[in-house]
Design an enzyme around this catalytic site. Structure first.
Site, PDB file in Angstrom:
ATOM      1  N   HIS A 180       9.259  -5.960   2.090  1.00 45.88           N
ATOM      2  CA  HIS A 180       8.806  -5.250   0.889  1.00 45.88           C
ATOM      3  C   HIS A 180       9.869  -5.424  -0.198  1.00 45.88           C
ATOM      4  O   HIS A 180      10.361  -4.454  -0.774  1.00 45.88           O
ATOM      5  CB  HIS A 180       8.557  -3.771   1.190  1.00 45.88           C
ATOM      6  CG  HIS A 180       7.280  -3.524   1.931  1.00 45.88           C
ATOM      7  ND1 HIS A 180       6.059  -3.462   1.315  1.00 45.88           N
ATOM      8  CD2 HIS A 180       7.048  -3.327   3.258  1.00 45.88           C
ATOM      9  CE1 HIS A 180       5.116  -3.244   2.219  1.00 45.88           C
ATOM     10  NE2 HIS A 180       5.692  -3.157   3.411  1.00 45.88           N
TER      11      HIS A 180
ATOM     12  N   GLY B 278      -5.218 -13.894  10.281  1.00 50.01           N
ATOM     13  CA  GLY B 278      -5.856 -14.925   9.471  1.00 50.01           C
ATOM     14  C   GLY B 278      -6.350 -14.424   8.137  1.00 50.01           C
ATOM     15  O   GLY B 278      -6.976 -15.175   7.388  1.00 50.01           O
TER      16      GLY B 278
ATOM     17  N   HIS C 115      -4.288 -11.608   6.241  1.00 46.43           N
ATOM     18  CA  HIS C 115      -3.056 -11.343   5.492  1.00 46.43           C
ATOM     19  C   HIS C 115      -2.322 -12.635   5.144  1.00 46.43           C
ATOM     20  O   HIS C 115      -1.668 -12.724   4.095  1.00 46.43           O
ATOM     21  CB  HIS C 115      -2.141 -10.425   6.294  1.00 46.43           C
ATOM     22  CG  HIS C 115      -2.511  -8.989   6.225  1.00 46.43           C
ATOM     23  ND1 HIS C 115      -3.585  -8.464   6.911  1.00 46.43           N
ATOM     24  CD2 HIS C 115      -1.954  -7.953   5.545  1.00 46.43           C
ATOM     25  CE1 HIS C 115      -3.673  -7.169   6.658  1.00 46.43           C
ATOM     26  NE2 HIS C 115      -2.696  -6.834   5.830  1.00 46.43           N
TER      27      HIS C 115
ATOM     28  N   ASP D 270       0.387  -4.959  12.382  1.00 45.32           N
ATOM     29  CA  ASP D 270       0.462  -4.064  11.223  1.00 45.32           C
ATOM     30  C   ASP D 270      -0.816  -3.230  11.157  1.00 45.32           C
ATOM     31  O   ASP D 270      -1.358  -2.945  10.086  1.00 45.32           O
ATOM     32  CB  ASP D 270       0.671  -4.856   9.931  1.00 45.32           C
ATOM     33  CG  ASP D 270       1.134  -3.979   8.771  1.00 45.32           C
ATOM     34  OD1 ASP D 270       1.449  -2.790   8.998  1.00 45.32           O
ATOM     35  OD2 ASP D 270       1.171  -4.470   7.627  1.00 45.32           O
TER      36      ASP D 270
ATOM     37  N   ALA E   3       4.142  -8.927   0.809  1.00 48.92           N
ATOM     38  CA  ALA E   3       5.032  -7.971   0.148  1.00 48.92           C
ATOM     39  C   ALA E   3       6.442  -8.519  -0.013  1.00 48.92           C
ATOM     40  O   ALA E   3       7.440  -7.833   0.231  1.00 48.92           O
ATOM     41  CB  ALA E   3       5.050  -6.631   0.895  1.00 48.92           C
TER      42      ALA E   3
ATOM     43  N   THR F 126      -4.274  -3.451   2.870  1.00 47.37           N
ATOM     44  CA  THR F 126      -3.234  -2.648   3.516  1.00 47.37           C
ATOM     45  C   THR F 126      -3.073  -3.181   4.943  1.00 47.37           C
ATOM     46  O   THR F 126      -3.324  -4.342   5.212  1.00 47.37           O
ATOM     47  CB  THR F 126      -3.594  -1.148   3.444  1.00 47.37           C
ATOM     48  OG1 THR F 126      -2.550  -0.396   4.073  1.00 47.37           O
ATOM     49  CG2 THR F 126      -4.918  -0.825   4.069  1.00 47.37           C
TER      50      THR F 126
ATOM     51  N   ARG G 249      11.297 -24.233  -6.973  1.00 50.07           N
ATOM     52  CA  ARG G 249      12.515 -24.001  -7.750  1.00 50.07           C
ATOM     53  C   ARG G 249      13.012 -22.565  -7.630  1.00 50.07           C
ATOM     54  O   ARG G 249      14.085 -22.241  -8.147  1.00 50.07           O
ATOM     55  CB  ARG G 249      12.289 -24.338  -9.228  1.00 50.07           C
ATOM     56  CG  ARG G 249      12.094 -25.823  -9.486  1.00 50.07           C
ATOM     57  CD  ARG G 249      12.210 -26.148 -10.971  1.00 50.07           C
ATOM     58  NE  ARG G 249      11.937 -27.560 -11.208  1.00 50.07           N
ATOM     59  CZ  ARG G 249      10.752 -28.062 -11.526  1.00 50.07           C
ATOM     60  NH1 ARG G 249       9.720 -27.236 -11.645  1.00 50.07           N
ATOM     61  NH2 ARG G 249      10.596 -29.343 -11.720  1.00 50.07           N
TER      62      ARG G 249
ATOM     63  N   ALA H 238       0.811  -1.220   0.000  1.00 52.31           N
ATOM     64  CA  ALA H 238       0.000   0.000   0.000  1.00 52.31           C
ATOM     65  C   ALA H 238       0.843   1.269   0.000  1.00 52.31           C
ATOM     66  O   ALA H 238       0.303   2.367   0.077  1.00 52.31           O
ATOM     67  CB  ALA H 238      -0.926  -0.010   1.212  1.00 52.31           C
TER      68      ALA H 238
END
Length: 402
Positions: free
Chosen positions: A199, A253, A255, A278, A224, A312, A231, A144
């Site tokens: 990120h 549960g 994200h 977060d 992110a 977000t 592989r 976000a």
């Protein structure tokens, strides 16, 4: 004030005692275990579970308050609200600003921390430092964070950040594949800052190389970052293999699917998993529209989303995160305490004074009933939140003198 919580179920990352007492004297824990019979106020806690207070190392706000702000009083309001969720300590999270370093926000964070230190008798959670989530992150894995916030690591900017944060910078997220990232990692580690990979679009080899430079934390694993494939293992495999790296898990549960939450906990173990929320300003609010650093977000089906539907930060609170971890992963209450208290304390560099029920440690405590509903939060010996029943139990006119 000196008081004893008697006969409670005591749990932290190192112990699980079915019946014991905690003696608090001023801001510290004086004794743990059997009742020492010392003078002072005595409180019956035999129907309760006592754990160390939760430590939030990755949150953007809650209760309608933002931590990425230029208003010191907004941070103050947040630290007075957050104990209602069991949090006794937190990092002030700062993100990016358009085409510039977030200097004003970093200065506000420093001022808010120093204000809390100067008014240490005020009942509130303790801001223990600053977390800078970016702006040195991948455009491809920015989540976000708008592209206009992002920057390339630079030696002069590194020094500027260190100067602005005045020794309070505890954690910084970086995408190690960016040009100049390695020099920034080395410099921050040299200054004692915990550096986090996150990120990021780095591959497995790039992540391993960065970890060898001193990275010891990973920002919201799975989210992110390049995904784990058989592989093309990506950064997560490097994180799991590096025993010194602690990995964040957003415990809502949403994200991360509960099955993947379970898998990550099995891979990292109880000593390396850091549960975070977060959370955004809408955390703790059932139906809200709020701002994430200039962008409008809404609570939709228990998650925070931008106007274009982008997932977000969450609206999770730490008291619920505890229940989620116990419901969705195969861990004990002692394991959960480590993930919500001791492990974040390690990354925030306060493990020598917080996150354990141990004599000499800060009297940061959360009191749950046996059904795991939060009843009270004590921050450095002061009651910062209590249900009506516990407010009555803790009030001076109902506590018997020894």
């Amino acid at each position: 004030m000196r008081f004893t919580l008697q006969g409670a179920h005591l749990v932290d990352a190192t112990m699980d005692v079915e019946r014991g007492s905690v003696v608090v004297d001023g801001t510290q824990i004086q004794a743990v275990g059997q009742d020492d019979g010392a003078e002072g106020l005595r409180i019956d806690a035999s129907d309760s579970i006592i754990l160390p207070g939760f430590i939030e190392v990755h949150t953007h706000g809650g209760g309608g308050f933002n931590l990425h702000t230029t208003d010191v009083e907004e941070v103050r309001s947040y630290r007075r609200w957050i104990p209602t969720t069991g949090v006794t300590s937190f990092l002030v999270t700062v993100v990016g600003t358009p085409n510039a370093l977030p200097e004003a926000q970093l200065q506000t964070a420093v001022a808010a921390i120093e204000q809390a230190h100067q008014n240490s008798s005020e009942p509130s959670a303790e801001p223990i430092g600053i977390f800078l989530e970016g702006p040195y992150i991948s455009v491809k894995k920015r989540g976000a964070h708008p592209p206009i916030w992002l920057r390339i690591p630079d030696e002069k900017e590194t020094e500027r950040i260190l100067k602005l944060t005045r020794g309070y910078l505890r954690l910084l997220t970086i995408a190690p594949e960016l040009p100049g990232a390695h020099d920034m990692i080395r410099r921050l580690v040299e200054e004692g800052v915990t550096v986090s990979i996150g990120h990021t679009d780095s591959d497995y080899e790039q992540a391993r190389e960065a970890i060898q430079l001193g990275i010891t934390h990973a920002t919201h694993c799975f989210n992110a970052m390049r995904q784990l494939e058989h592989r093309d293992p990506g950064p997560l495999a490097a994180i799991v293999q590096a025993e010194q790296v602690l990995g964040e898990l957003i415990g809502d549960g949403v994200h991360v699917h509960p099955a993947m939450m379970d898998m990550l906990v099995r891979m990292l173990g109880s000593q390396r998993t850091v549960v975070v929320t977060d959370a955004l300003a809408g955390a703790g609010m059932t139906d809200a529209t709020f701002e994430f650093a200039g962008q409008q977000a809404r609570v939709i089906c228990g998650a925070a989303r931008l106007e274009d539907g982008t997932l977000t930060g969450s609206v999770l609170t730490m008291d619920q995160a505890l229940r989620n971890m116990l419901d969705m992963t195969p861990i004990s209450l002692s394991d959960a305490s480590g993930m919500l208290s001791l492990n974040p304390a390690r990354s925030a560099q306060v493990k020598d004074r917080k996150a354990l029920l141990r004599a000499g440690y800060d009297a940061d405590l959360v009191i749950y009933d046996r059904s795991l509903q939060l009843q009270a939060t004590i921050c450095r010996g002061q009651v910062c939140y209590a249900t009506d029943a516990w407010r009555q139990r803790l009030s001076l006119d109902t506590i018997k003198e020894a």
